[in-house]
Scaffold this active site. Structure first.
Site, PDB file in Angstrom:
ATOM      1  CG  HIS A  56      27.687  -5.401  30.130  1.00 42.86           C
ATOM      2  ND1 HIS A  56      27.614  -4.851  31.379  1.00 42.86           N
ATOM      3  CD2 HIS A  56      26.745  -6.383  30.085  1.00 42.86           C
ATOM      4  CE1 HIS A  56      26.676  -5.474  32.087  1.00 42.86           C
ATOM      5  NE2 HIS A  56      26.143  -6.417  31.323  1.00 42.86           N
ATOM      6  CG  ASP A  58      29.479  -0.507  28.092  1.00 41.73           C
ATOM      7  OD1 ASP A  58      29.074  -1.672  28.304  1.00 41.73           O
ATOM      8  OD2 ASP A  58      29.690   0.306  29.018  1.00 41.73           O
ATOM      9  CG  HIS A 175      31.190   3.530  32.581  1.00 45.52           C
ATOM     10  ND1 HIS A 175      30.510   3.815  31.424  1.00 45.52           N
ATOM     11  CD2 HIS A 175      31.208   2.179  32.693  1.00 45.52           C
ATOM     12  CE1 HIS A 175      30.124   2.670  30.852  1.00 45.52           C
ATOM     13  NE2 HIS A 175      30.533   1.664  31.602  1.00 45.52           N
TER      14      HIS A 175
HETATM   15 FE    FE Z   1      30.080  -0.470  31.173  1.00 47.56          FE
HETATM   16 ZN    ZN Z   2      29.008  -3.330  32.289  1.00 47.15          ZN
END
Ligand code: FE
Ligand code: ZN
Length: 257
Positions: A56, A58, A175
């Site tokens: 991904h 990010d 995160h």
């Molecule tokens: Fe992520």
């Molecule tokens: Zn992810």
């Protein structure tokens, strides 16, 4: 090996591993490059490795710009992510080993959030030390990643591998989702005293603007509903009869939360 946490985007963390003796660094999941380059400058360290957990943007968005500045950097990712991680050179499988600062990291294949997701675990070196787990978007503090490319059974299998690590293991997830995760956890496991205590601690930490990452495996086992699929109370809360069904229903409810 020192771990520096760099908050970026709205709620991502990049982790910069630093070896002050060798003046080298490695970075886990560089979403973006500029804050990494700035910290490398401040530390006077050369970037030698990029450890990606999954494809991904990010998590890999800074790969190319970091390589422009450090052409010798080696970019690692999962074998199943071939073609999806910019600049990837090493294609890792379950049980493969990586190295940084004299520490050996073990690779876990943890599909579920994506089909190529891996985690890196650096076991403790000395007595009384803690291991370091970099698990991307698989295990979160108080939660787990969404199932974009995997099944509940796969994710239960993946999370089981991480749950089996020593309780003191630091969980460096990618995160800052902890407060929201624990709000959901309370909605299904509200009688759990460890969860109640943790929720208040996290609420206070966040009101002071503090990070709640890293977490630890031990506290996750006590409070994270996505590791507690065997608990009769949680099974009852979602009217499920066995672990995978419990997990699947919890995940479904969290998606709507
Ligand atoms: Fe992520
Ligand atoms: Zn992810």
């Amino acid at each position: 090996m020192q771990v520096n946490r760099i908050p970026v985007l709205s709620d991502n963390y990049i982790f910069l591993l630093h070896d002050p003796q060798q003046h080298t660094a490695a970075v886990v999941d560089p979403a973006v490059a500029p804050p990494v380059l700035q910290l490398l400058e401040e530390l006077g360290a050369k970037l030698v490795s990029i450890f990606n957990t999954h494809h991904h943007s990010d998590h890999v968005g800074g790969n190319r710009q970091l390589r422009q500045r450090f052409p010798e950097v080696c970019i690692y990712g999962g074998a199943e992510d071939r073609g999806r991680i910019p600049g990837q050179q090493v294609f890792l499988l379950e049980g493969d080993l990586v190295e940084f600062a004299g520490r050996v990291g073990e690779v876990f294949f943890v599909p579920g959030h994506t089909r190529g997701h891996i985690a890196y675990y650096f076991p403790p070196v000395g007595e009384g030390e803690a291991g370091e787990l970099f698990c991307g978007d698989t295990l979160f503090a108080g939660g787990c990643g969404r199932l974009f490319e995997g099944s509940p059974a796969q994710m239960v299998d993946s999370l089981s591998k991480l749950r089996a690590l020593p309780d003191a293991t630091r969980v460096w997830c990618a995160h800052e989702y902890t407060l929201k995760n624990l709000q959901f956890a309370l909605s299904v496991d509200g009688e759990n005293p460890d969860l109640q205590t943790r929720y208040h601690q996290v609420q206070e930490a966040r009101s002071r603007g503090e990070a709640t990452v890293p977490s630890q495996v031990g506290i996750e086992k006590l409070t994270n509903p996505f590791l507690r699929w065997e608990q009769p109370s949680l099974q009852a809360a979602v009217k499920a009869k066995e672990p995978v069904q419990t997990f699947a229903r919890l995940r479904g409810r969290k998606d709507q939360f």
